[in-house]
Each structure stands twice: as structure tokens, then as C-alpha cells.
Enzyme design. Structure first.
Site, short mmCIF file in Angstrom:
data_model
loop_
_atom_site.label_atom_id
_atom_site.label_comp_id
_atom_site.label_asym_id
_atom_site.label_seq_id
_atom_site.Cartn_x
_atom_site.Cartn_y
_atom_site.Cartn_z
CG ASP A 287 -5.36 9.32 9.45
OD1 ASP A 287 -5.26 8.77 8.33
OD2 ASP A 287 -5.73 10.50 9.60
CE LYS B 113 -7.99 2.87 7.89
NZ LYS B 113 -7.65 4.04 8.71
CB ALA C 179 -7.73 6.13 2.18
N GLY C 180 -5.25 7.75 3.25
CA GLY C 180 -3.80 7.85 3.14
C GLY C 180 -3.20 6.80 4.04
CG HIS C 181 -4.21 3.26 3.98
ND1 HIS C 181 -4.98 2.19 3.59
CD2 HIS C 181 -5.07 4.14 4.56
CE1 HIS C 181 -6.25 2.43 3.91
NE2 HIS C 181 -6.33 3.60 4.49
NE ARG D 39 -3.30 11.97 10.51
CZ ARG D 39 -2.41 11.03 10.19
NH1 ARG D 39 -1.64 10.48 11.10
NH2 ARG D 39 -2.30 10.64 8.95
CG LEU E 14 2.52 1.19 23.92
CD1 LEU E 14 1.18 1.59 24.53
CD2 LEU E 14 2.86 -0.25 24.34
CG ASP E 15 6.29 4.36 19.08
OD1 ASP E 15 5.19 3.86 18.78
OD2 ASP E 15 6.89 5.18 18.34
CB VAL F 143 7.04 -0.40 19.73
CG1 VAL F 143 6.16 -1.01 20.80
CG2 VAL F 143 7.80 -1.48 18.97
P1 GDP Z 1 -3.99 4.59 8.16
O1 GDP Z 1 -4.69 5.63 7.37
O2 GDP Z 1 -4.87 3.92 9.15
O3 GDP Z 1 -3.27 3.58 7.31
O4 GDP Z 1 -2.88 5.35 9.00
P2 GDP Z 1 -1.88 6.50 8.46
O5 GDP Z 1 -0.80 5.86 7.70
O6 GDP Z 1 -2.63 7.61 7.84
O7 GDP Z 1 -1.35 7.10 9.83
C1 GDP Z 1 -0.63 6.34 10.73
C2 GDP Z 1 0.73 7.01 10.96
O8 GDP Z 1 1.33 6.47 12.10
C3 GDP Z 1 1.71 6.74 9.82
O9 GDP Z 1 2.55 7.86 9.66
C4 GDP Z 1 2.49 5.53 10.30
O10 GDP Z 1 3.81 5.46 9.78
C5 GDP Z 1 2.57 5.82 11.78
N1 GDP Z 1 2.59 4.63 12.63
C6 GDP Z 1 1.83 3.52 12.54
N2 GDP Z 1 2.08 2.68 13.57
C7 GDP Z 1 3.02 3.30 14.33
C8 GDP Z 1 3.69 2.97 15.56
O11 GDP Z 1 3.46 1.92 16.16
N3 GDP Z 1 4.59 3.89 16.04
C9 GDP Z 1 4.85 5.06 15.41
N4 GDP Z 1 5.73 5.91 15.95
N5 GDP Z 1 4.25 5.40 14.26
C10 GDP Z 1 3.35 4.53 13.74
P1 IMO Z 2 -7.61 6.81 6.26
O1 IMO Z 2 -7.98 5.64 5.38
C1 IMO Z 2 -8.77 10.29 8.54
C2 IMO Z 2 -12.21 12.57 7.13
C3 IMO Z 2 -11.94 13.97 6.61
C4 IMO Z 2 -13.22 14.65 7.00
C5 IMO Z 2 -14.27 13.57 6.75
C6 IMO Z 2 -14.96 13.69 5.39
O2 IMO Z 2 -6.27 7.37 5.96
O3 IMO Z 2 -7.82 6.46 7.69
P2 IMO Z 2 -14.20 13.13 2.92
O4 IMO Z 2 -13.10 13.71 2.08
O5 IMO Z 2 -14.10 11.66 3.10
O6 IMO Z 2 -15.56 13.56 2.45
O7 IMO Z 2 -14.00 13.83 4.36
O8 IMO Z 2 -13.59 12.34 6.83
N1 IMO Z 2 -11.43 11.50 6.48
C7 IMO Z 2 -10.39 10.88 7.05
N2 IMO Z 2 -9.78 11.11 8.24
N3 IMO Z 2 -8.35 9.27 7.76
C8 IMO Z 2 -8.96 9.03 6.57
O9 IMO Z 2 -8.65 7.95 5.82
C9 IMO Z 2 -10.01 9.87 6.15
N4 IMO Z 2 -10.80 9.92 5.07
C10 IMO Z 2 -11.68 10.91 5.28
O10 IMO Z 2 -10.81 14.54 7.24
O11 IMO Z 2 -13.23 14.91 8.39
MG MG Z 3 -4.51 7.63 6.89
#
Ligand code: GDP
Ligand code: IMO
Ligand code: MG
Length: 429
Positions: free
Chosen positions: A13, A16, A39-41, A310, A337-338, A419
Site C-alpha cells: 500500500d 505502487k 492487492a489493491g491498487h 491500516r 508527503l502531504d 503530494v
Molecule cells: P498500492 O497498493 O501500493 O498501490 O497502494 P494503495 O492504492 O493500496 O494505497 C495507497 C493510498 O494512498 C491510495 O488510497 C492512494 O490514492 C493514496 N495515495 C497515494 N499517493 C498519495 C499521495 O501522495 N498523497 C495522498 N494524500 N494520497 C496518496
Molecule cells: P498491495 O499490492 C498490504 C497482507 C495481508 C496480511 C498478509 C497475508 O495493495 O500493496 P494474504 O491475503 O496475502 O495471504 O495476506 O499480507 N497483504 C497486504 N497488505 N497491501 C497488499 O497488497 C497486501 N497483500 C497482502 O494484510 O497481513
Molecule cells: Mg494496496
């Protein structure tokens, strides 16, 4: 142009998805190399927020071909659901835009049931998985009883394989967890229907990527999860069951290390993790709550996949240095950073105090990690809202100092600073 690997430097999270969205502007292929719909992007483009679990974030760029690589595990129903989700938002996921590597593995209804049952049985010691069947799917793969995606090309045989897998899963559920057999008749029917719809998407992703690299095309490898969730290098057993680290990209897509010229780490300006397990810089109480946000904004720290709050804490440079060396990071993207605006002071953990000794090496065993007390460097904070800043020089001096200190500790350049969550809310130093 050769391959670029994007990898999460912390516990997942890190942002990415949006990092890949930036980098995909000059890529021909964006490929996921590990994990599944755990994953959740999140990517925000214009007024639309996309939440993607399986399909690479590169899908938002019309010229990009996306691949679900050999190293991924795929729930066909979730994949179809995500294709429909994108269709509703004006993006057509055609076979020209998405290929599922025939070698990737299927997440079966048995895997889903077993993930839930094993977590329930662990009680307070549960890993806190996303319950998407990830661990059991990789376990089947490793024990050589899994079903590979290419089986979906023959729907009848696929149905038979699923029935066998479900029967075997039922026996395990009964023996290990005293649970009734899985009633998956309807689900298997849905899987078989899905295999008919997905057949045109199945291909030889490995050869496709190798040919693209030979032709000088730019392949962007989209990491899921993060370094500390790696099955070998993370905080075992509070990890996922794959290799989210850069080495995982080579195996999970199928090419050699000489093809890679950039390994881009993605980190947040503070730390978060979902699920259980050690988290040395965790902040309980009002400071952690402030970093998490209230849930009113889509970017507040609540899981994209599970909605769980989280856990939040100060930036951990011990973790970041570990990630730099482990992945061979060449550069870093620093998001959120914001969110740090308004803190009087900010802390960065630069070492741990472990049983009276100072160390900068990340301990490998849980009990040592539990005893590790972060040694903090304290930096001044800033009060300004920086979400509309686009040039490094326009950041408050304290924010520049914070970024410069991270860069100094990691010894690699920071190439982008987030930001805000929107595509254009970025500073390119
Ligand atoms: P990922 O799994 O690595 O792709 O990250 P996630 O999407 O699960 O979580 C990142 C969260 O932070 C999302 O809700 C994004 O919209 C938010 N985000 C990412 N970069 C920034 C930033 O620079 N500022 C703010 N305020 N939010 C951000
Ligand atoms: P993204 O791509 C954050 C964590 C789960 C748990 C551990 C094992 O969005 O960064 P699993 O279901 O994979 O067997 O769970 O890994 N986890 C993540 N935490 N971001 C993720 O993906 C994750 N994918 C799995 O919360 O602690
Ligand atoms: Mg994620």
C-alpha cells in the site's frame, strides 16, 4: 528500452498503483509478477478513482498491453468482475490489452475456504490475511497439485479438475478444521463459464515479454504487496505467500537479470501495515489516528481490498535501507508527503535498540523484532498544505529537509514525491 521493476519498499500500500500509472506513460507492457487479488491498487485519474486488484494499473494507458505473469495466482471470477468494473468506467479490456500467462495458477473455491478456515483456527495468532485464498493457492502450486490457467482452455476438463480440487479441499477442511464439505457446485459452474469467456486472454506471457525485450520495448513490472511481506525476506509468518521483491519479477515473468536497468522502490512518507505482525514504529493513539485519517477521503488509510483500518507509524529507515539492498533499488518514489503537514515534529527511525545494543540490521526473528525499540531522529515539521505544490523549491524548507534526509539515508535518488492522490499531484525533483 529494457525492463523496469516497481516494488513496494515497506508492507504494501505504498502507492505502487499510482507509481506504475506515472511510469507506464512510456511503457509498452505492464506486467504483474506476483500475488493475486489480495492487492489493491488505487489510481486517481481526473475525477475517477480506480481500485484494481488483479489487472495491472497500466490498463489505464490505452497503448499498453497488460500481463498477469506466471508468478501470479488468479481467481477467474474476480478477474471477470474487474473487467466489467473497468468496462463501466469506459475501459475495454480486450485480449489485445490483457494476457494471462498460461502458467499462472488458479485460485479455486477450495483455496478460499481453506484460507478462511485456517485463519479462524489460528484465533488471536491469525496472520490477518485478505482471505482471498492466496496462501492455499501457492501451497497447492508448491506441492504440485495446483491447476494452471491453461487448463481453462478445455472447460470440461477444467470442471473435472475443479471438482477434484474441491473434494480434496473438503477432506482437508474436515480433517484439519472439523468443517463440513464445501458446497461448490454452483461456484464450479461459474468458474467453467468464466473459463469460456477468458480463453481468448490466455497466452504465453513469458515468450511475449522476451520477444518484446528483444525488440527493445519497455517492460514495466508492477509489484504487488511489499518487501516486508515477502515469504522469504519479510516478517515471517506475517507475510504473503509469494515474492513481492525484485527477484520475484524475474521468476514471476520469466527473464534474466541483465534485462533490468531500473528497480524503482515505492514508499510512503510514513509507515503503514494491514494485518498482524511486528511493526516497530507503530503509533497507537492520536498520532496514529491522524496519519490514518478519518476515512472521509478515499486516500485515508483503510484497506483497498478489505476495508480494514491500516496500522500507522513513523517512517522506518531501517526497513527502507533493508529494502534498498534486498531489491537493489536504483531510485525511490515517495508518496503521501502531504499527509505529514501540521505535525510539529516528525520522527524517522534510523536504528533499533535491541537488548541494549544499537543495530541497523533488520532482525529476522519475531521475538527480536518485538523487542526492538526504534532509535529516532527528530526533524521539524511544517504547517503549510503542500498538495498544490509542483516544484521542489516551493516546498516548505522543513519538507525539503525531510525528503533530503530520507534520500541521504537510502543513498538513492528520490525521483517523484506524491503530494496528493491525483495523477498530477506530484513533484518531480
Ligand atoms: P498500492 O497498493 O501500493 O498501490 O497502494 P494503495 O492504492 O493500496 O494505497 C495507497 C493510498 O494512498 C491510495 O488510497 C492512494 O490514492 C493514496 N495515495 C497515494 N499517493 C498519495 C499521495 O501522495 N498523497 C495522498 N494524500 N494520497 C496518496
Ligand atoms: P498491495 O499490492 C498490504 C497482507 C495481508 C496480511 C498478509 C497475508 O495493495 O500493496 P494474504 O491475503 O496475502 O495471504 O495476506 O499480507 N497483504 C497486504 N497488505 N497491501 C497488499 O497488497 C497486501 N497483500 C497482502 O494484510 O497481513
Ligand atoms: Mg494496496
Amino acid at each position: 528500452m529494457p525492463a523496469t521493476i516497481v516494488v513496494g519498499a515497506e508492507w504494501g500500500d505504498e502507492g505502487k498503483g499510482r507509481a506504475v500509472d506515472w511510469l507506464a506513460a512510456d511503457a509498452e507492457i505492464v506486467a504483474r509478477y506476483a500475488g493475486g487479488d489480495n492487492a489493491g491498487h488505487t489510481v486517481r485519474v481526473g475525477g475517477t478513482t480506480f481500485k484494481l486488484h488483479l489487472i495491472p494499473s497500466g490498463i489505464l494507458h490505452p497503448g499498453v498491453t497488460c500481463i498477469l505473469g506466471t508468478g501470479t495466482v488468479v481467481n477467474p471470477l474476480i478477474l471477470l468482475h474487474e473487467m466489467d468494473y473497468l468496462h463501466e468506467r469506459g475501459i475495454e479490456v480486450t485480449p489485445a490489452r490483457l494476457m494471462i500467462d498460461a502458467r499462472a495458477h488458479v485460485i479455486t473455491p477450495a483455496h478460499l475456504a481453506l484460507d478462511g478456515a485456517s485463519e479462524a483456527a489460528l484465533g488471536v495468532e491469525a496472520i490477518g490475511t485478505t482471505k482471498r485464498g492466496i496462501g492455499p493457492a501457492y501451497a497447492s502450486k508448491m506441492s504440485r497439485t495446483g491447476i494452471r490457467i491453461h487448463a481453462m482452455r478445455d472447460p470440461e476438463q477444467f470442471g473435472d479438475l475443479l471438482e477434484k480440487a474441491v473434494a480434496e479441499g473438503s477432506r482437508a477442511l474436515q480433517a484439519l478444521y472439523n468443517q463440513p464439505a464445501i458446497d461448490a457446485k454452483a461456484l464450479i459452474g461459474q468458474y467453467v463459464d468464466a473459463s469460456r469467456r477468458l480463453a481468448p486472454y490466455i497466452g504465453d506471457g513469458v515468450t511475449f515479454i522476451q520477444d518484446a525485450l528483444d525488440a527493445g520495448k519497455h517492460v514495466l513490472c508492477e509489484g504487488a504487496q511489499g518487501t516486508l511481506l515477502d515469504i522469504d525476506h519479510g516478517m515471517y509468518p506475517f507475510v504473503t505467500s509469494s515474492h513481492p521483491t525484485s527477484g520475484g519479477a524475474l521468476i514471476g515473468l520469466g527473464f534474466g537479470p541483465r534485462e533490468v536497468d531500473r528497480v524503482v522502490g515505492v514508499a510512503k512518507a510514513f509507515s503503514t501495515r494491514v494485518g498482524s505482525g511486528p511493526f516497530p514504529t507503530e503509533l497507537d493513539g492520536p498520532l496514529g489516528d491522524r496519519l490514518r485519517g478519518t476515512g472521509e477521503n478515499p486516500w485515508d488509510e483503510f484497506g483497498t481490498t478489505t476495508g480494514r483500518p491500516r496500522r500507522c507509524g513513523w517512517l522506518d529507515a531501517v526497513v527502507l535501507r533493508y529494502a534498498t539492498r534486498l531489491n537493489g533499488l536504483t531510485e525511490l518514489i515517495l508518496n503521501k508527503l502531504d499527509v505529514l503537514g501540521g505535525f510539529e515534529t516528525l520522527k524517522i527511525a534510523v536504528a533499533y535498540d535491541l537488548d541494549g545494543k544499537r543495530t541497523t540490521a533488520l532482525p529476522y526473528d519475531l521475538s527480536a523484532l518485538g523487542r526492538a525499540v526504534p532509535v529516532y531522529e527528530v526533524l521539524p515539521g511544517w504547517t503549510e498544505n503542500i498538495s498544490s505544490v509542483r516544484n521542489l523549491e516551493d516546498l516548505p524548507e522543513e519538507a525539503r529537509r525531510y525528503v533530503a534526509r530520507i534520500q541521504e539515508i537510502m543513498g538513492i535518488p528520490i525521483i517523484a514525491i506524491g503530494v496528493g492522490p491525483a495523477r498530477d499531484q506530484v513533484i518531480l525533483p
